[in-house]
Design a protein around this motif. Structure first.
Motif, PDB file in Angstrom:
ATOM      1  N   ALA A   8      -5.563  31.818  32.250  1.00  0.00           N
ATOM      2  CA  ALA A   8      -6.074  31.061  31.096  1.00  0.00           C
ATOM      3  C   ALA A   8      -7.016  29.971  31.581  1.00  0.00           C
ATOM      4  O   ALA A   8      -6.852  28.796  31.284  1.00  0.00           O
ATOM      5  N   GLY A   9      -8.012  30.374  32.376  1.00  0.00           N
ATOM      6  CA  GLY A   9      -8.944  29.399  32.937  1.00  0.00           C
ATOM      7  C   GLY A   9     -10.226  29.307  32.131  1.00  0.00           C
ATOM      8  O   GLY A   9     -10.250  29.579  30.926  1.00  0.00           O
ATOM      9  N   ASN A  34       0.612  28.827  35.122  1.00  0.00           N
ATOM     10  CA  ASN A  34       0.527  27.365  35.117  1.00  0.00           C
ATOM     11  C   ASN A  34       0.958  26.847  33.731  1.00  0.00           C
ATOM     12  O   ASN A  34       0.197  26.884  32.765  1.00  0.00           O
ATOM     13  N   LEU A 107      -1.286  39.951  43.100  1.00  0.00           N
ATOM     14  CA  LEU A 107      -0.027  39.548  42.449  1.00  0.00           C
ATOM     15  C   LEU A 107       0.001  40.019  40.999  1.00  0.00           C
ATOM     16  O   LEU A 107       1.038  40.458  40.492  1.00  0.00           O
ATOM     17  N   GLU A 157     -17.650  39.079  33.816  1.00  0.00           N
ATOM     18  CA  GLU A 157     -18.059  38.109  32.799  1.00  0.00           C
ATOM     19  C   GLU A 157     -19.324  37.386  33.262  1.00  0.00           C
ATOM     20  O   GLU A 157     -19.413  36.967  34.399  1.00  0.00           O
ATOM     21  N   LEU A 159     -20.721  34.721  31.344  1.00  0.00           N
ATOM     22  CA  LEU A 159     -20.908  33.445  30.638  1.00  0.00           C
ATOM     23  C   LEU A 159     -21.201  32.333  31.636  1.00  0.00           C
ATOM     24  O   LEU A 159     -20.779  32.375  32.782  1.00  0.00           O
ATOM     25  N   LYS A 271     -19.392  30.774  46.170  1.00  0.00           N
ATOM     26  CA  LYS A 271     -18.349  31.727  46.584  1.00  0.00           C
ATOM     27  C   LYS A 271     -18.827  33.174  46.453  1.00  0.00           C
ATOM     28  O   LYS A 271     -18.531  34.004  47.303  1.00  0.00           O
TER      29      LYS A 271
END
Ligand code: NAD
Ligand code: UGA
Length: 454
Positions: A8-9, A34, A107, A157, A159, A271
């Motif tokens: 949910a970032g 989180n 994971l 994505e 965006l 990155k």
């Protein structure tokens, strides 16, 4: 249909909010390990600042949009599972500093395999190295219950932060890569609820995965190209904004992403470029790797060039001098500071023993201290007197020897620079790292102005 998104970032939250908004018949659950982040998504203060996001979340949350840290039912019930977790650069072992760390992806795959009960469509939304789907399929296949089947699609994505809602609402394209035509069609149908079909590109898995890295590499390359030219402009009397305008009018070049700056930031360009470099090396293409590595080298140089310019202009020392920094986010209209040029400039200036007075309209003091690797208080509990976080720009500039613009917030253009000048030490130096201010007016007021590429 039920969709679940793991992560949910900055991507998972807004992307799923838009799907829920455009597809009222689909139940969308965004799940994250989180709990604090999930609590924020369920509160009035969302964890991500993004123009237009609050309205969309409020309109749909509790109706067909849900945020939860209870991963198992979210996975079990979903037909389509998006994986939108972080893929940061590895900081240990093989590939450290370059390769993507895929531990969060793996994971998720293991969690999906463990809890899936029926056929699942697993969608890579995170940015990942080409051929990750292969590993994903192996982990899913090796750990699933009997009879459970998985299709894996790549759906990167595109965006950008600060314009995420517009980008999601009206994207240049949606890219879906996969092997099974039926699986591809299922995801196409979701997007076709609001995006014209001719903007939905379908490819094989590897083209889709690779296109995401290449898109970011090309965008970053344009910024490094114009930033390299900004240095030449400063030596020759050319003006980089005029050069950018002149070349950008050529329709083969185009006007976008030619704004010279203190250097690009953000969680992804650096990155993803390093990830591309690593892949090229891995596949035995060192010359291609070196080519793309230059894009980040130039960016590092541009950031250092800016902080050095401040030091040299202020008579070769900023020791004990107050430098006001306007902006800390990596671009306007976001509270995100990841890889922000302001971090590197700020650290350089602290190293030179300057006192920083920082103002950003959206970034919290906690975040700024964290990024600058500074304690909030000294051992005696007194507030840090090297990095001062100010709640308004006039306070930051008061008594400053130099003022640096690090983020292109629109509000910085509207400030009363006469008032700022009056309150600064003289000569009053202004370093516009974004070329957003009216330099002729500033010089009339009395500022000594340094602008990028002029
Ligand atoms: P982020 O760090 O904001 O969010 C990632 C979230 O995943 C975190 O909240 C974390 O707690 C969660 N997470 C980690 N492991 C999990 C697990 N096992 N199950 C559930 N949740 C888990 O990252 P982001 O900026 O949203 O980026 C996510 C991906 O999207 C990255 O690969 C990034 O490169 C890519 N991307 C980002 C942007 C952007 O503008 N930020 C744009 C396009 C693509
Ligand atoms: C970028 C891409 O634009 C998105 O398409 C991509 O989805 C995203 O990365 C990602 O994969 O994370 P983002 O980093 O959010 O989006 O923001 P950008 O608008 O690309 O800006 C990146 C950096 O470049 C910022 O620091 C910005 O100030 C700088 N920039 C941008 C310039 O210095 N000059 C320009 O002309 C444009």
């Amino acid at each position: 249909m039920k969709i679940c998104c793991l992560g949910a970032g900055y991507v998972g939250g807004p992307t799923m909010a838009m799907i829920a908004h455009k597809c009222p018949d689909i139940t969308v659950t965004v799940a994250d390990i989180n709990e604090k982040r999930i609590a924020a998504w369920n509160s009035a203060e969302l964890p991500v600042f993004e123009p237009g996001l609050d309205d969309i979340v409020q309109a749909n949350r509790g109706r067909n949009l849900f945020f939860t840290s209870d991963m198992v039912p979210a996975i079990r019930d979903a037909d389509i599972i998006f994986v939108s977790v972080g893929t940061p650069t590895k900081t240990y072992g093989t590939g450290s500093g370059k390769a993507a760390d895929l531990k969060y992806i793996e994971l998720c795959a293991r969690m999906i395999a463990e809890h899936a009960e029926g056929p699942k469509l697993v969608v890579e939304k995170s940015t990942i190295p080409v051929r990750t789907a292969e590993s994903l399929k192996r982990v899913l296949g090796a750990n699933s219950r009997p009879g459970v089947t998985f299709d894996v699609l790549s759906n990167p994505e595109f965006l950008a932060e600060g314009t995420a809602i517009d980008d999601l609402n009206c994207p240049d394209r949606v890219l879906i890569g996969g092997e099974s035509p039926a699986a591809i069609e299922k995801l196409v149908d979701v997007y076709a609820n609001w995006i014209p079909r001719d903007r939905i590109i379908t490819t094989n898995l590897w083209s889709s995965e690779l296109s995401k890295l290449v898109a970011n590499a090309f965008l970053a390359q344009r910024i490094s190209s114009i930033n390299s030219i900004s240095a030449l402009c400063e030596k020759t009397g050319a003006n980089v904004d005029e050069v950018a305008n002149a070349i950008g009018r050529d329709s083969r070049i185009g006007p976008k992403f030619l704004k010279a700056s203190v250097g690009f930031g953000g969680s992804c360009f650096q990155k993803d470029l390093m990830n591309l470099v690593y892949l090229c090396e891995h596949f035995g293409l060192p010359d291609v790797a070196r080519y793309w590595e230059q894009v980040t080298d130039m960016n590092d140089w541009q950031k250092r060039r800016f902080s050095s310019k401040i030091v040299t202009t202020l008579f070769n020392t900023v020791n004990g001098k107050r430098i006001a920094m306007f902006g800390f986010a990596f671009k306007k209209d976001t509270n995100d500071t990841r890889e922000s040029a302001a971090i590197y400039v700020g650290r350089d200036l602290l190293e030179e023993q300057a006192t920083l007075a920082i103002y950003d309209p959206k970034v919290s003091a906690d975040q700024i201290f964290y990024d600058l690797q500074q304690p909030q208080t000294d051992a005696d509990g007194k507030p840090n007197d090297k990095a001062l976080i100010c709640s308004d720009p006039y306070e930051a500039a008061k008594g400053a020897h130099g003022l640096a613009i690090l983020t292109e917030w629109d509000s910085f253009k509207e400030l009363d620079y006469q008032r700022i000048y009056d309150d600064m030490m003289k000569p009053a130096f202004l370093f516009d790292g974004r070329n957003i201010l009216d330099h002729t007016e500033l010089r009339k007021i009395g500022f000594e102005v340094f602008a990028i590429g002029q």
